[in-house]
Structure formats: C-alpha cells, structure tokens
Design an enzyme around this catalytic site. Sequence first.
Site, mmCIF file in Angstrom:
data_model
loop_
_atom_site.group_PDB
_atom_site.id
_atom_site.type_symbol
_atom_site.label_atom_id
_atom_site.label_comp_id
_atom_site.label_asym_id
_atom_site.label_seq_id
_atom_site.Cartn_x
_atom_site.Cartn_y
_atom_site.Cartn_z
ATOM 1 N N CYS A 1 94.138 96.742 5.081
ATOM 2 C CA CYS A 1 95.297 97.116 5.886
ATOM 3 C C CYS A 1 96.630 96.807 5.212
ATOM 4 O O CYS A 1 97.653 97.365 5.591
ATOM 5 C CB CYS A 1 95.244 96.398 7.235
ATOM 6 N N HIS B 1 102.425 95.063 12.644
ATOM 7 C CA HIS B 1 101.114 95.543 12.246
ATOM 8 C C HIS B 1 100.241 95.825 13.464
ATOM 9 O O HIS B 1 99.314 96.633 13.388
ATOM 10 C CB HIS B 1 100.424 94.514 11.356
ATOM 11 N N HIS C 1 94.996 103.385 13.831
ATOM 12 C CA HIS C 1 95.097 102.498 12.676
ATOM 13 C C HIS C 1 94.790 103.280 11.405
ATOM 14 O O HIS C 1 93.648 103.668 11.158
ATOM 15 C CB HIS C 1 94.124 101.327 12.839
#
Length: 408
Positions: free
Chosen positions: A184, A319, A354
């Site tokens: 990520c 995030h 995501h």
Amino acid sequence: MTLPFAPIAIVGRACVLPGALTPADFANLALEGRDAITPAPDDRWGVARHRVMGHGDDRAWSDRGGYVTGFEDVFDATGFGLDAGAVRALDPLFQWTLHVARACLRDGGLDARAARTGAILGNLSFPTAAMARYAEHVWLDGTPVAPRTLAPDARNRFMSGLPALLLGPALGLTGPRLCLDAACASSLYAISLACDALHRGEADVMLAGAVNCADDLFIHVGFCALSAMSRSGRSRPFHAEADGLVPAEGCAMVALMRLDDALAKGHRVLGVVRGVGLSNDGRARGLLAPSEHGQVRAMRAAWARAGVSPDSAQYVECHATGTPVGDATELRSLREVFGARPLPIGSFKANVGHLVTVAGTAGLLKVLTGFEADALPPTPHVDKALEGLDGRGLRVVHAREPWPRGDA
C-alpha cells in the site's frame, strides 16, 4: 540528523482509475463525492461466479470493487516507439502504464526526449489475467481441457519490472526506471525515490506513481483469506460500522521536477513536495495491524524535512481503508502529530476502494484537485463516524467546502 530537502514541483499528472480516465474525470468524481464501486464485470474472473463465491477456503464472499471501464475506447496504441500490434497484445497492466506515462508528460508540457527523464513506479507484483492465461496454455497444452484460444503474448509473464522498462523505448526515457512493490505504500515510496533521483541530479524530470492490474479474482480471494475484505461490499473509511476494504485497480502518475528548474522554464506548478518521511513497523503485530508509532515517526520526519510545523496543516488526506483496526490506529497517530485542534480529513478509498499500490498517488491527486478547485473534496459514506470524530478536533469532510485559509 535531518538532511535538507530541496523542494520538488509537481508539473503534470494523469490517471486511469475507476470512474476517472483523465484528471478532469478525477476532479469531477472527487469534488462530487461519487462512489465508483461496482460488482465485477461479467467477464473479469474467467469462471462462473457461482463456482468461486462463498465463505469457504479459496472463495470470495464479495465481487464488488473499483474497476476501470471504457479504457479500450480511449487508448491509442500508436505513437509509441513500439509496434502498435505488439502493444495491443500486452495485458492492460502495460497499456495503462504506457498511456498514463504519455498523458502525464503531455499534461506537463514535457518531452522525454528533450530532457533526462526517468520513471519509478509502484507495481503490485502479483499475476495478471494475461499471465494466468499464458500459464494455463503452458500447463494444459495437449490435455483435453487445454484453452481453445491462442496463447497470450509471452511478454505478459514479466509483469513485475517490464512496465517501467518499456517506457524507455516507448517514450524515450533515459533516466532511472524501475518498479517496486511496497504494497500500500508503493506509490509514495516511488515518489520519495523519484525526488531522491532529482536531488542527486540523475534526471531532470521523473515520472512517479503506480499501477495495479493484478488478476482480480486472485485479489478478491486473497483479501477474503486475510479476512480483510468487506463482507458488505462497501468501502467506508472512518465509519463506525466499516467491515473491511474493497479492492480497486488502476494507474496514476505525477511528473516531478526540481522547483527551481520548473519555475525557470515556466512550467505550471500543481503542487510542491517539501518533505518525505519514511518508517518501518519492524516487529509489529502484522500486515493488517499497522503501528501507530511507525506512522507517527513517518509523519514527524516529513514535517521536519519540510521545515514546517504540523500546526500549519489545513487538510490531511488519509490512508484509511475502512478496516476498524487500521482506521482507529491512524486516527490516534493523527492526534499525536496534529493535536486536538480542528482539522479536516478524508480518504479517497470511499470513492473507489483500495487501489493498493496506487493508493498514495490517488490521494495526492485528490489534494491537487482541491488546490485547483480551492475546495475540500468530500468523503462519502460517513453517516456514523468512528468514536472521536465529533467535529471538535479531527473531522471528516462530508460535503464540498471552501479550502480553509491560513498562513501555510
């Protein structure tokens, strides 16, 4: 010792994302607070859905995600330094990378052949759909169940580093080119390394960002195996009843130059990178349980390198993925760094899901969109916020509002 960080200008950007094939599309999606998450397209998984949906081993309990659609209608395989037929034979992973890199250079008014240009990209190094089909041909050739179509181009095997390598002959890039996989954090690591290359004088322009086009069924089953997937199929960062993430795919890049060079050459400056902070959780609790202390270290390092106080922050793009543990950890980290003062926050994952490797660059594009529109884009789906998001300190932006004014 904190080393000085010479400011880096963002002079171009481009994207291929769910609901957004251009920066203009992206701006509309973000500023309107729209949700681009849908069920998987019928042909995406390559098998009948009933064979893989469920709650046992090697099953996916949701097929929802952020999917790129309509790319085939806008992609032009000609004009690269590669044979157009060969480009069309490549997996969308490569096509998205080539298209976005070219569009990013054009957006910044840049010619890679006229300046030393490099590219550092995050890339989720998992099998792509074309790679899986190629493997099927190798494994099943000569058997009764052999696939009945021609084998995909063999170059699709090299999904890890080849996308960055091809940017050399395709667009004339001669500077550093590489792909990295830091999950990520990938695209933000890519931006950090691209800034380093500019600081060291290894290039005069750097493309930085990420691509994620891993096989979608592989991703869905994998996130379910990790118990990270949302069972409701909803991406709801900061929501008190959020139950996990929703995966998404796409590609996004920014074009970077040393600020002094960009100003001297009259380039439009979309934003300025003044500091980057990196950390590592080390022996933390695990992949899906981020470390509050690691996040605090990274944020404080970035502000220190920038030579700016965190008190000057006007907005934070987070995030936040919609996992209860992860979102709560991030809120504690933010309070540690920014204190109890009022501060608007948001997460683009509420719009598209995501994006994994691409998540950081998508968040950066959202901030750049806010700069251009002089507005804070909203984060949808937060009708019941996590404890502590009461509006007196950290608060989620629910509807488009003017960008807050201050001294920063």
